[in-house]
Design an enzyme around this catalytic site. Structure first.
Site, mmCIF file in Angstrom:
data_model
loop_
_atom_site.group_PDB
_atom_site.id
_atom_site.type_symbol
_atom_site.label_atom_id
_atom_site.label_comp_id
_atom_site.label_asym_id
_atom_site.label_seq_id
_atom_site.Cartn_x
_atom_site.Cartn_y
_atom_site.Cartn_z
ATOM 1 N N LYS A 1 26.371 -4.675 -5.527
ATOM 2 C CA LYS A 1 27.824 -4.658 -5.777
ATOM 3 C C LYS A 1 28.558 -4.067 -4.586
ATOM 4 O O LYS A 1 29.771 -3.924 -4.609
ATOM 5 C CB LYS A 1 28.129 -3.796 -7.009
ATOM 6 C CG LYS A 1 27.509 -4.283 -8.290
ATOM 7 C CD LYS A 1 27.904 -3.307 -9.414
ATOM 8 C CE LYS A 1 27.172 -3.645 -10.692
ATOM 9 N NZ LYS A 1 27.301 -2.558 -11.674
ATOM 10 N N ARG B 1 0.791 -1.219 0.000
ATOM 11 C CA ARG B 1 0.000 0.000 0.000
ATOM 12 C C ARG B 1 0.826 1.273 0.000
ATOM 13 O O ARG B 1 0.541 2.197 -0.754
ATOM 14 C CB ARG B 1 -0.921 0.067 1.241
ATOM 15 C CG ARG B 1 -2.211 -0.651 1.080
ATOM 16 C CD ARG B 1 -2.642 -1.191 2.404
ATOM 17 N NE ARG B 1 -1.689 -2.199 2.808
ATOM 18 C CZ ARG B 1 -1.772 -3.474 2.439
ATOM 19 N NH1 ARG B 1 -2.765 -3.882 1.734
ATOM 20 N NH2 ARG B 1 -0.847 -4.341 2.804
HETATM 21 C C1 NCD Z 1 2.220 -1.098 7.924
HETATM 22 C C2 NCD Z 1 3.707 -0.880 7.944
HETATM 23 O O1 NCD Z 1 4.405 -1.217 6.990
HETATM 24 O O2 NCD Z 1 4.140 -0.336 8.935
HETATM 25 N N1 NCD Z 1 1.659 -1.191 6.685
HETATM 26 C C3 NCD Z 1 1.402 -0.046 5.977
HETATM 27 O O3 NCD Z 1 2.267 0.776 5.771
HETATM 28 N N2 NCD Z 1 0.155 0.151 5.552
HETATM 29 C C4 NCD Z 1 1.723 -2.069 8.887
HETATM 30 C C5 NCD Z 1 2.350 -3.412 9.025
HETATM 31 O O4 NCD Z 1 3.278 -3.784 8.309
HETATM 32 O O5 NCD Z 1 1.860 -4.119 9.900
#
Ligand code: NCD
Length: 303
Positions: A81, A53
């Site tokens: 590298k 996302r």
């Molecule tokens: C989260 C993250 O990467 O911190 N996801 C996100 O950015 N929507 C939540 C998660 O990984 O649990």
């Protein structure tokens, strides 16, 4: 004042956040009309940790604004590298107008910002901060509940390792929400963060070690962050404890909404997706207009 980089929610004042909300709702209108606001700008995404996302909504936001996107793929790059992270940042800084970066090391994005002439936006640094996630979370609460002040928000899950929760606690404190922290034993929120938010905004949190949804307006759930555990078996043990099922929602308010930064693993079964309480897919969609606002503001920065 909105500065060059957006690395931590601490970089923002309440009026900055309100400005982003206003811009994001304007961006929702632009998304409908298809109007492009930007020309001849390049946004670079550098993700050193898995993402669906955050990376794709930043890329979508950039494209919808009219920017071009370059994506730094770690695999196949000169990092393999032995090129340093510092040199990689300097090179991307020479190609793009805004850099969006995610990295497993806490503080790494701050460092990238210090090395870069162009604005750097944090897409998550280790267990530390995820400021644009918090912007879209607060924006979603505001859209759904028409206010944030006094809204009863339960933060549920691995509060020790989740950067989304740390950033969000700060944002909820800033806007005067009522906050309950619900974590399995051993996975509680860092007391230092709770103290900081209390000293800064006067937020007093309630802490529980078991789910109790009564009175909650928002149930904000996150997964157990397995990759940040020293012992992966410990993670497995707690996964089963915090499942948001229909049974767990007995006694909930009719207008309770369930949010989740996603990915959801076992903590919310797929059957909940049809529940009138579920809002996590809408929440994820709000990432696009909110990140359009963030990129648009970053592009205004004058070196
Ligand atoms: C989260 C993250 O990467 O911190 N996801 C996100 O950015 N929507 C939540 C998660 O990984 O649990």
């Amino acid at each position: 004042m909105i500065g060059k980089d957006l690395v931590s929610f601490r970089d923002l004042e309440k009026k900055d956040v309100e400005h982003y909300f206003k811009m994001a709702s304007q961006m929702e209108k632009n998304l409908k009309s298809g109007k492009k606001l930007v020309k001849n700008k390049v946004v670079a995404t550098l993700f050193f940790e898995a993402s669906t996302r955050t990376k794709l909504s930043f890329q979508t936001a950039a494209e919808r604004l009219g920017c071009n996107v370059i994506d730094f793929g770690v695999a196949g790059s000169s990092l393999e590298k032995g090129e340093s992270l510092a040199d990689t940042i300097k090179i991307l800084d020479g190609y793009a107008d805004v850099l969006v970066m995610r990295h497993p090391l806490e503080g790494s994005v701050r460092l990238a910002g210090e090395m870069s002439k162009h604005p750097v936006i944090n897409g998550g640094d280790g267990g530390n901060q995820h400021p644009t996630q918090t912007l879209l979370d607060l924006y979603t609460i505001l859209k759904e509940k028409k206010k944030i002040k006094g809204v009863n928000v339960h933060l549920v899950g691995d509060l020790k390792h989740a950067r989304t929760m740390r950033s969000l606690l700060y944002g909820l404190g800033m806007f005067g929400a009522d906050v309950t922290l619900v974590a399995p034993r051993g996975l509680e929120m860092d007391p230092g963060v709770i103290k900081e938010v209390h000293e800064r905004f006067g937020l007093k949190v309630r802490e529980l070690s078991a789910l109790d949804v009564r009175g909650a307006d928002v149930l904000y759930v996150c997964r157990i962050q397995k990759e940040r555990f020293l012992d992966p078996y410990e993670a497995q043990k707690v996964v089963a404890e915090f499942r948001i099922t229909e049974d767990a929602l007995v006694g909930a308010k009719d207008d309770l909404i369930i949010m989740h930064p996603l990915p959801k693993i076992d903590e919310i079964p797929a059957s909940m997706d049809e529940s009138p309480h579920a809002r996590y897919f809408e929440q994820a969609r709000n990432g696009v207009p909110v990140r359009m606002a963030v990129i648009y503001e970053a592009l205004k920065y004058k070196k």
